[in-house]
Design an enzyme around this catalytic site. Structure first.
Site, short mmCIF file in Angstrom:
data_model
loop_
_atom_site.label_atom_id
_atom_site.label_comp_id
_atom_site.label_asym_id
_atom_site.label_seq_id
_atom_site.Cartn_x
_atom_site.Cartn_y
_atom_site.Cartn_z
N ASN A 26 2.09 13.01 -0.27
CA ASN A 26 3.64 13.06 -0.16
C ASN A 26 4.35 12.02 -1.17
O ASN A 26 5.23 11.58 -1.00
CB ASN A 26 3.96 12.73 1.10
CG ASN A 26 3.77 11.33 1.97
OD1 ASN A 26 2.97 10.62 1.34
ND2 ASN A 26 4.47 11.11 2.92
N TYR A 77 -2.86 0.28 5.91
CA TYR A 77 -2.70 1.08 6.98
C TYR A 77 -3.08 0.52 8.30
O TYR A 77 -2.96 1.79 9.07
CB TYR A 77 -2.77 2.58 6.41
CG TYR A 77 -1.98 3.46 5.38
CD1 TYR A 77 -0.78 3.29 5.42
CD2 TYR A 77 -2.78 3.41 4.03
CE1 TYR A 77 0.20 4.04 4.54
CE2 TYR A 77 -1.66 4.15 3.30
CZ TYR A 77 -0.31 4.40 3.44
OH TYR A 77 0.53 4.76 2.67
N LYS A 102 1.63 7.50 -5.04
CA LYS A 102 0.51 7.69 -4.45
C LYS A 102 -0.34 8.86 -5.31
O LYS A 102 0.11 9.24 -6.48
CB LYS A 102 0.58 8.63 -3.14
CG LYS A 102 1.29 7.90 -1.92
CD LYS A 102 1.16 8.60 -0.80
CE LYS A 102 1.74 7.60 0.33
NZ LYS A 102 1.77 8.49 1.56
N HIS A 141 5.01 5.88 -0.97
CA HIS A 141 5.31 5.24 0.40
C HIS A 141 6.13 4.26 0.08
O HIS A 141 6.45 3.61 -0.88
CB HIS A 141 3.92 4.42 0.81
CG HIS A 141 4.08 3.57 1.48
ND1 HIS A 141 3.76 3.74 2.88
CD2 HIS A 141 4.18 2.10 1.46
CE1 HIS A 141 4.21 2.67 3.78
NE2 HIS A 141 4.20 1.51 2.81
N GLU A 185 3.56 -5.82 3.40
CA GLU A 185 2.94 -5.07 2.38
C GLU A 185 3.09 -5.69 1.06
O GLU A 185 2.06 -5.49 0.32
CB GLU A 185 3.54 -3.80 2.38
CG GLU A 185 3.39 -3.04 3.82
CD GLU A 185 4.29 -1.61 3.97
OE1 GLU A 185 4.15 -1.14 5.13
OE2 GLU A 185 4.91 -1.46 2.92
P1 CMP Z 1 3.42 6.68 4.59
O1 CMP Z 1 4.65 6.36 4.30
O2 CMP Z 1 2.50 6.35 3.11
O3 CMP Z 1 2.63 6.16 5.72
C1 CMP Z 1 1.54 6.57 6.42
C2 CMP Z 1 1.30 7.87 5.72
O4 CMP Z 1 0.44 8.94 6.86
C3 CMP Z 1 2.46 8.96 5.43
O5 CMP Z 1 3.25 8.47 4.69
C4 CMP Z 1 2.07 10.19 5.48
O6 CMP Z 1 1.58 10.46 4.12
C5 CMP Z 1 0.73 10.28 6.28
N1 CMP Z 1 0.41 11.10 7.42
C6 CMP Z 1 -0.28 12.35 7.59
N2 CMP Z 1 -0.05 12.80 8.83
C7 CMP Z 1 1.40 12.06 9.32
C8 CMP Z 1 2.00 12.32 10.74
N3 CMP Z 1 1.50 13.19 11.39
N4 CMP Z 1 2.81 11.25 10.71
C9 CMP Z 1 3.28 10.20 9.93
N5 CMP Z 1 2.45 10.27 8.75
C10 CMP Z 1 1.45 11.03 8.44
#
Ligand code: CMP
Length: 140
Positions: A113, A50, A10, A116, A127
């Site tokens: 974070n 997403y 990311k 992904h 995906e």
């Molecule tokens: P990712 O695995 O990329 O999938 C969706 C993303 O939404 C997740 O990682 C997080 O970075 C983001 N996100 C933000 N808030 C939340 C939440 N409360 N629960 C899950 N994903 C979240």
């Protein structure tokens, strides 16, 4: 079984110059990078990727973050690649991620974070096809 999974480095991790360290963790764990590219996602691309989260309160922030800078998208291949990648990544919220995982070491927040990874064979198939033509995947 041998699987493929979609991984994204990311914008936060790209900005930290951590691409190589993260790829290295995949390779050291026995996952092969069989396709990879750097992209600046458009809003439409991020929203489509997403789409399953479109009704969640964090959707706008997620799309904004994922379009804030370049990402690296890649296909990882290996034994149980989907679960293996999720083990390497750690919990979605870095505050809950186990020590030594990518998110524990590189992520700042649940939004920023670092990585992904696909969460199931069905999402991996969707995906991977979202970002790569079959001809762009070099199985080896
Ligand atoms: P990712 O695995 O990329 O999938 C969706 C993303 O939404 C997740 O990682 C997080 O970075 C983001 N996100 C933000 N808030 C939340 C939440 N409360 N629960 C899950 N994903 C979240």
């Amino acid at each position: 079984a041998t699987e493929r999974t979609l991984s994204i480095i990311k914008p936060d991790a790209v900005a930290k110059n951590a691409i190589g360290e993260i790829e290295s963790r995949f390779e050291k764990a026995g996952l092969k990078i069989v396709a990879a590219k750097m992209l600046q996602l458009s809003q439409e691309q991020a929203e489509g990727f997403y789409a399953e989260h479109s009704e969640r309160p964090f959707f706008g922030a997620l799309v904004g973050f994922m379009t804030s800078g370049p990402v690296v998208v890649q296909v990882l291949e290996g034994e149980n690649a989907i679960a293996a990648n999720r083990d390497l990544m750690g919990a979605t919220n870095p505050k809950e991620a186990e020590a030594g995982t990518i998110r524990a070491d590189f992520a700042e927040s649940i939004d920023a974070n670092a990585v992904h990874g696909s969460d199931s064979p069905e999402s991996a198939a969707r995906e991977i096809a979202y970002f790569f033509e079959d001809s762009e995947i070099c199985s080896r």
